[in-house]
Each structure stands twice: as structure tokens, then as C-alpha cells.
Write a protein that holds these residues in place. Sequence first.
Motif, PDB file in Angstrom:
ATOM      1  N   ASP A 236       0.839  -1.204   0.000  1.00  0.00           N
ATOM      2  CA  ASP A 236       0.000   0.000   0.000  1.00  0.00           C
ATOM      3  C   ASP A 236       0.871   1.249   0.000  1.00  0.00           C
ATOM      4  OD1 ASP A 236      -2.794  -1.141   0.335  1.00  0.00           O
ATOM      5  OD2 ASP A 236      -1.757  -2.070   2.023  1.00  0.00           O
ATOM      6  N   VAL A 237       2.044   1.150   0.636  1.00  0.00           N
ATOM      7  CA  VAL A 237       2.979   2.264   0.704  1.00  0.00           C
ATOM      8  C   VAL A 237       4.382   1.711   0.458  1.00  0.00           C
ATOM      9  CG1 VAL A 237       3.980   4.051   2.184  1.00  0.00           C
ATOM     10  CG2 VAL A 237       1.565   3.464   2.416  1.00  0.00           C
ATOM     11  N   ALA A 238       5.122   2.355  -0.441  1.00  0.00           N
ATOM     12  CA  ALA A 238       6.508   1.960  -0.707  1.00  0.00           C
ATOM     13  C   ALA A 238       7.387   3.206  -0.675  1.00  0.00           C
ATOM     14  CB  ALA A 238       6.626   1.269  -2.060  1.00  0.00           C
ATOM     15  N   GLY A 239       8.504   3.118   0.032  1.00  0.00           N
ATOM     16  CA  GLY A 239       9.436   4.236   0.081  1.00  0.00           C
ATOM     17  C   GLY A 239      10.099   4.454  -1.267  1.00  0.00           C
ATOM     18  N   LEU A 240      10.530   3.368  -1.907  1.00  0.00           N
ATOM     19  CA  LEU A 240      11.182   3.407  -3.218  1.00  0.00           C
ATOM     20  C   LEU A 240      10.689   2.254  -4.068  1.00  0.00           C
ATOM     21  CD1 LEU A 240      14.975   3.714  -2.282  1.00  0.00           C
ATOM     22  CD2 LEU A 240      13.588   5.500  -3.280  1.00  0.00           C
ATOM     23  N   ARG A 241      10.709   2.473  -5.359  1.00  0.00           N
ATOM     24  CA  ARG A 241      10.523   1.362  -6.285  1.00  0.00           C
ATOM     25  C   ARG A 241      11.812   1.282  -7.101  1.00  0.00           C
ATOM     26  NH1 ARG A 241       6.203  -1.476  -9.622  1.00  0.00           N
ATOM     27  NH2 ARG A 241       7.450  -2.265 -11.346  1.00  0.00           N
ATOM     28  N   LEU A 242      12.465   0.132  -7.023  1.00  0.00           N
ATOM     29  CA  LEU A 242      13.708  -0.083  -7.744  1.00  0.00           C
ATOM     30  C   LEU A 242      13.540  -1.266  -8.681  1.00  0.00           C
ATOM     31  CD1 LEU A 242      16.322   0.240  -4.846  1.00  0.00           C
ATOM     32  CD2 LEU A 242      15.754   1.943  -6.576  1.00  0.00           C
ATOM     33  N   ASP A 243      13.608  -1.012  -9.952  1.00  0.00           N
ATOM     34  CA  ASP A 243      13.552  -2.087 -10.936  1.00  0.00           C
ATOM     35  C   ASP A 243      14.986  -2.523 -11.208  1.00  0.00           C
ATOM     36  OD1 ASP A 243      10.761  -1.953 -11.184  1.00  0.00           O
ATOM     37  OD2 ASP A 243      10.924  -0.278 -12.570  1.00  0.00           O
ATOM     38  N   VAL A 244      15.376  -3.609 -10.556  1.00  0.00           N
ATOM     39  CA  VAL A 244      16.752  -4.100 -10.679  1.00  0.00           C
ATOM     40  C   VAL A 244      16.744  -5.551 -11.132  1.00  0.00           C
ATOM     41  CG1 VAL A 244      17.687  -2.506  -8.970  1.00  0.00           C
ATOM     42  CG2 VAL A 244      16.861  -4.722  -8.239  1.00  0.00           C
ATOM     43  N   ALA A 245      17.848  -5.964 -11.723  1.00  0.00           N
ATOM     44  CA  ALA A 245      17.979  -7.326 -12.242  1.00  0.00           C
ATOM     45  C   ALA A 245      17.865  -8.341 -11.101  1.00  0.00           C
ATOM     46  CB  ALA A 245      19.312  -7.471 -12.961  1.00  0.00           C
ATOM     47  N   PRO A 246      17.265  -9.504 -11.378  1.00  0.00           N
ATOM     48  CA  PRO A 246      17.078 -10.522 -10.343  1.00  0.00           C
ATOM     49  C   PRO A 246      18.339 -10.943  -9.578  1.00  0.00           C
ATOM     50  CG  PRO A 246      15.771 -11.072 -12.237  1.00  0.00           C
ATOM     51  CD  PRO A 246      16.622  -9.878 -12.618  1.00  0.00           C
ATOM     52  N   PRO A 247      19.516 -11.020 -10.174  1.00  0.00           N
ATOM     53  CA  PRO A 247      20.651 -11.449  -9.345  1.00  0.00           C
ATOM     54  C   PRO A 247      21.149 -10.357  -8.392  1.00  0.00           C
ATOM     55  CG  PRO A 247      21.413 -11.035 -11.569  1.00  0.00           C
ATOM     56  CD  PRO A 247      19.908 -10.920 -11.583  1.00  0.00           C
ATOM     57  N   ASP A 248      20.787  -9.106  -8.617  1.00  0.00           N
ATOM     58  CA  ASP A 248      21.234  -8.026  -7.753  1.00  0.00           C
ATOM     59  C   ASP A 248      20.472  -8.064  -6.423  1.00  0.00           C
ATOM     60  OD1 ASP A 248      22.934  -7.260  -9.768  1.00  0.00           O
ATOM     61  OD2 ASP A 248      21.594  -5.706 -10.533  1.00  0.00           O
ATOM     62  N   VAL A 249      21.078  -7.488  -5.405  1.00  0.00           N
ATOM     63  CA  VAL A 249      20.525  -7.538  -4.055  1.00  0.00           C
ATOM     64  C   VAL A 249      20.252  -6.121  -3.575  1.00  0.00           C
ATOM     65  CG1 VAL A 249      21.023  -8.193  -1.662  1.00  0.00           C
ATOM     66  CG2 VAL A 249      21.775  -9.670  -3.545  1.00  0.00           C
ATOM     67  N   VAL A 250      19.067  -5.913  -2.995  1.00  0.00           N
ATOM     68  CA  VAL A 250      18.741  -4.644  -2.351  1.00  0.00           C
ATOM     69  C   VAL A 250      18.876  -4.890  -0.855  1.00  0.00           C
ATOM     70  CG1 VAL A 250      16.971  -2.919  -1.910  1.00  0.00           C
ATOM     71  CG2 VAL A 250      17.167  -3.941  -4.189  1.00  0.00           C
ATOM     72  N   GLU A 251      19.738  -4.122  -0.224  1.00  0.00           N
ATOM     73  CA  GLU A 251      19.984  -4.289   1.205  1.00  0.00           C
ATOM     74  C   GLU A 251      19.547  -3.045   1.943  1.00  0.00           C
ATOM     75  OE1 GLU A 251      24.011  -4.540   3.549  1.00  0.00           O
ATOM     76  OE2 GLU A 251      23.590  -6.443   2.540  1.00  0.00           O
ATOM     77  N   CYS A 252      18.707  -3.229   2.950  1.00  0.00           N
ATOM     78  CA  CYS A 252      18.239  -2.111   3.769  1.00  0.00           C
ATOM     79  C   CYS A 252      18.928  -2.165   5.127  1.00  0.00           C
ATOM     80  CB  CYS A 252      16.729  -2.184   3.963  1.00  0.00           C
ATOM     81  SG  CYS A 252      15.800  -1.974   2.446  1.00  0.00           S
ATOM     82  N   ASN A 253      19.553  -1.085   5.498  1.00  0.00           N
ATOM     83  CA  ASN A 253      20.199  -0.959   6.800  1.00  0.00           C
ATOM     84  C   ASN A 253      19.359  -0.002   7.635  1.00  0.00           C
ATOM     85  OD1 ASN A 253      22.788  -2.451   6.320  1.00  0.00           O
ATOM     86  ND2 ASN A 253      22.833  -1.001   4.642  1.00  0.00           N
ATOM     87  N   VAL A 254      18.866  -0.501   8.760  1.00  0.00           N
ATOM     88  CA  VAL A 254      17.931   0.273   9.570  1.00  0.00           C
ATOM     89  C   VAL A 254      18.375   0.247  11.035  1.00  0.00           C
ATOM     90  CG1 VAL A 254      15.524   0.487  10.290  1.00  0.00           C
ATOM     91  CG2 VAL A 254      16.061  -0.366   7.997  1.00  0.00           C
ATOM     92  N   PRO A 255      18.578   1.418  11.638  1.00  0.00           N
ATOM     93  CA  PRO A 255      18.884   1.453  13.074  1.00  0.00           C
ATOM     94  C   PRO A 255      17.677   0.903  13.846  1.00  0.00           C
ATOM     95  CG  PRO A 255      19.408   3.541  12.039  1.00  0.00           C
ATOM     96  CD  PRO A 255      18.657   2.727  11.023  1.00  0.00           C
ATOM     97  N   PRO A 256      17.839   0.230  14.918  1.00  0.00           N
ATOM     98  CA  PRO A 256      19.060   0.084  15.701  1.00  0.00           C
ATOM     99  C   PRO A 256      19.909  -1.126  15.303  1.00  0.00           C
ATOM    100  CG  PRO A 256      17.266  -0.862  16.918  1.00  0.00           C
ATOM    101  CD  PRO A 256      16.680  -0.301  15.638  1.00  0.00           C
ATOM    102  N   TYR A 257      19.518  -1.826  14.257  1.00  0.00           N
ATOM    103  CA  TYR A 257      20.259  -3.025  13.852  1.00  0.00           C
ATOM    104  C   TYR A 257      21.575  -2.678  13.162  1.00  0.00           C
ATOM    105  CZ  TYR A 257      15.663  -4.770  14.882  1.00  0.00           C
ATOM    106  OH  TYR A 257      14.481  -5.021  15.507  1.00  0.00           O
TER     107      TYR A 257
END
Length: 107
Positions: free
Chosen positions: A69-90
Motif C-alpha cells: 500500500d505504501v513503498a518508500g522506493l521502487r527499484l527495478d533491478v535485475a534478479p541477481p542483484d541484491v537490495v539491502e536495507c540498513n535500519v537502526p538500531p540493527y
Amino acid sequence: LHPDTRFTEQAGQAELDLAGYTLVVVDDVLYTGHSLLRAVGYLAAKGPAEIRVAVLVDRGVACLPLRADVAGLRLDVAPPDVVECNVPPYEADFRIELLQLERRPAA
């Protein structure tokens, strides 16, 4: 969660009465949709009035019939590529990274 990951319920969760509540499920990356479908399915069985989904990144290639319903970003990237989210406090800093794996030349 991958499709073969077991989803286990903790004792206190079994007793939750979510009837009539609006729930918001927050995920980092919507990719194939398997983990999101499992989480929403589990919550739907508890009878909420509605379930909304918010994701940091929607890769736009979900294999299953669901959407955020809500997305911060839409990234159309190739399937082998990885989207990594780094979020505090982790992690120390908030950032979204696109990791492009090495591609082998076509034979």
C-alpha cells in the motif's frame, strides 16, 4: 522468510485477538512476495478489519498477487542483484544499497 521457512507462533501470539483492528505490516524489501504472503496470511486468520502493507523498497517483480500500500522506493533491478536495507538500531546508519553481483559474459 523463504518459501520453505517454518513459521512458528510464540505462546503469547496465539491468544491475540485482532478482530476489528487495522494492522500495518512493515517489511524491508518486497521481492518475490513469499514472506509477505505468509505474514499476511497468518495475521488474516486472526480476523482483523483490514491489513495494510508498507515496504521500504518494492522491487516491482512480486511473483504472488500482492502489493504494498505504501513503498518508500521502487527499484527495478535485475534478479541477481541484491537490495539491502540498513535500519537502526540493527545497523549504525539508515541506508538502502544496491549490490550488483558480478555478471559473467554470455557464452
